[in-house]
Motif scaffolding. Structure first.
Motif, PDB file in Angstrom:
ATOM      1  N   ALA A  12      -0.918   6.078 -10.197  1.00 10.94           N
ATOM      2  CA  ALA A  12      -0.807   6.431  -8.872  1.00 10.94           C
ATOM      3  C   ALA A  12      -1.747   7.740  -8.302  1.00 10.94           C
ATOM      4  CB  ALA A  12       0.629   6.781  -8.628  1.00 10.94           C
ATOM      5  N   ASP A  13      -1.953   7.886  -7.184  1.00  9.64           N
ATOM      6  CA  ASP A  13      -2.703   8.904  -6.630  1.00  9.64           C
ATOM      7  C   ASP A  13      -1.796   9.841  -5.804  1.00  9.64           C
ATOM      8  OD1 ASP A  13      -2.534   7.608  -4.209  1.00  9.64           O
ATOM      9  OD2 ASP A  13      -4.618   7.503  -3.993  1.00  9.64           O
ATOM     10  N   GLY A  14      -0.534   9.635  -5.676  1.00 12.04           N
ATOM     11  CA  GLY A  14       0.274  10.381  -4.686  1.00 12.04           C
ATOM     12  C   GLY A  14       0.252  10.477  -3.410  1.00 12.04           C
ATOM     13  N   VAL A  15      -0.641   9.337  -2.852  1.00  7.83           N
ATOM     14  CA  VAL A  15      -0.637   9.320  -1.404  1.00  7.83           C
ATOM     15  C   VAL A  15      -0.623   7.920  -1.112  1.00  7.83           C
ATOM     16  CG1 VAL A  15      -2.162  11.489  -1.067  1.00  7.83           C
ATOM     17  CG2 VAL A  15      -3.199   9.300  -1.431  1.00  7.83           C
ATOM     18  N   GLY A  16       0.049   7.019  -1.960  1.00  8.39           N
ATOM     19  CA  GLY A  16       0.426   5.491  -1.515  1.00  8.39           C
ATOM     20  C   GLY A  16      -0.801   4.506  -2.148  1.00  8.39           C
ATOM     21  N   ALA A  33      10.116  -5.366  -2.013  1.00  8.98           N
ATOM     22  CA  ALA A  33       8.834  -4.813  -2.276  1.00  8.98           C
ATOM     23  C   ALA A  33       9.016  -3.549  -3.104  1.00  8.98           C
ATOM     24  CB  ALA A  33       7.867  -4.755  -1.221  1.00  8.98           C
ATOM     25  N   MET A  34       8.042  -3.061  -3.774  1.00  9.96           N
ATOM     26  CA  MET A  34       8.013  -1.928  -4.526  1.00  9.96           C
ATOM     27  C   MET A  34       8.014  -0.767  -3.579  1.00  9.96           C
ATOM     28  SD  MET A  34       5.540  -0.670  -7.455  1.00  9.96           S
ATOM     29  CE  MET A  34       6.155  -1.647  -8.663  1.00  9.96           C
ATOM     30  N   THR A  35       9.090   0.202  -3.888  1.00  7.96           N
ATOM     31  CA  THR A  35       9.130   1.529  -2.995  1.00  7.96           C
ATOM     32  C   THR A  35       8.090   2.706  -3.582  1.00  7.96           C
ATOM     33  OG1 THR A  35      10.898   2.354  -4.388  1.00  7.96           O
ATOM     34  CG2 THR A  35      11.631   1.031  -2.630  1.00  7.96           C
ATOM     35  N   ASP A  36       8.066   3.649  -3.034  1.00  5.63           N
ATOM     36  CA  ASP A  36       6.941   4.762  -3.419  1.00  5.63           C
ATOM     37  C   ASP A  36       7.690   5.177  -4.682  1.00  5.63           C
ATOM     38  OD1 ASP A  36       5.281   4.274  -1.262  1.00  5.63           O
ATOM     39  OD2 ASP A  36       6.155   5.802  -0.083  1.00  5.63           O
ATOM     40  N   THR A  37       8.856   5.224  -4.825  1.00  7.16           N
ATOM     41  CA  THR A  37       9.468   5.955  -5.930  1.00  7.16           C
ATOM     42  C   THR A  37       9.210   5.077  -7.252  1.00  7.16           C
ATOM     43  OG1 THR A  37      10.905   7.113  -4.820  1.00  7.16           O
ATOM     44  CG2 THR A  37      11.521   6.557  -7.299  1.00  7.16           C
ATOM     45  N   GLU A  38       9.394   3.608  -6.930  1.00  7.25           N
ATOM     46  CA  GLU A  38       9.065   2.701  -7.818  1.00  7.25           C
ATOM     47  C   GLU A  38       7.486   2.533  -8.292  1.00  7.25           C
ATOM     48  OE1 GLU A  38      10.865  -0.637  -6.057  1.00  7.25           O
ATOM     49  OE2 GLU A  38      12.311  -0.872  -7.402  1.00  7.25           O
TER      50      GLU A  38
END
Length: 235
Positions: free
Chosen positions: A71-75, A223-228
């Protein structure tokens, strides 16, 4: 179409579902990231149960190992592949390999073939025809099309030294097998007879099970959340 199909489970001990799998380095037990329905924001972790050569078109596809996803931290995210391909993985890859070892791609007026590659060896020639559902091999001589020096106008036919291999249920890697034939095609014909034993079989219509995979939504949840995206659950 995806030649390799992985059967994956989204919950430990759960039901398996078929997904596209273009990579040759995946096998049972691998933890992977699956893109659901072609959407980058619908990603789920799954475990591969097995991989088969089926040439199906599935809605969902494996994009990488879990360990390769960052992940790049910005979605958004990036993928860094850990291992190079072990074998040829796609039709594009096979076409590249055939060109690299001296086979010439030719244009044919037939709609049957995605591509046809030919090569001439003294008094005879060979052709490899790549179809949507398989690959054909042919050894031909000067009596076909009148001259081996002429540009091939159609794929060689007839019963002599012609075989049609099918992707579906091939059990062995037909892409690698085709490259092996390409490297051996200059040998005497009697040494090539094993290549002319048909592999795979005609693909049956999609089963009721494959047409009714709507219950997959219940198996994987929303759908996958940002935390997931950062934690990827408990796998």
């Amino acid at each position: 179409m995806s030649y390799r199909i992985a059967f994956v489970r989204f919950n430990k001990g759960g039901q398996t579902y078929p997904v596209n799998c273009d990579r040759s380095d995946f096998g049972g037990g691998e933890i992977v990231v699956v893109r659901m329905g072609g959407h980058d924001r619908l990603l789920k972790i799954a475990e591969i149960d097995r991989v088969e050569f089926l040439n199906w078109r599935c809605k969902n596809s494996i994009i990488c190992k879990r360990s390769e996803w960052q992940a790049d931290g910005v979605g958004s995210y990036s993928i860094k592949r850990e291992t190079p391909p072990r074998t040829i993985e796609t039709i594009d890859g096979l076409e590249f390999e055939l060109s690299k070892i001296g086979w010439v791609r030719t244009r044919l007026s037939s709609h049957v073939y995605r591509s046809v590659f030919v090569r001439t060896f003294d008094a005879r020639g060979a052709a490899i025809g790549i179809r949507r559902n398989g690959i054909d091999f042919q050894i031909y001589d000067a009596s076909f099309e009148g001259s081996l020096q002429d540009r091939l106008q159609r794929f060689p036919d007839g019963s002599r030294n012609l075989v049609r291999h099918n992707f579906y249920a091939s059990e062995i890697d037909l892409l690698e097998y085709t490259k092996k034939f390409a490297l051996c095609a200059n040998r005497p014909v009697d040494e090539l007879q094993n290549f002319f034993k048909p592999i795979g079989r005609k693909q049956p219509p999609p089963s009721r099970e494959r047409n009714e995979l709507h219950d997959i939504a219940e198996a994987i949840g929303d759908a996958m959340t940002d935390t997931e995206r950062d934690a990827f659950g408990s796998w």
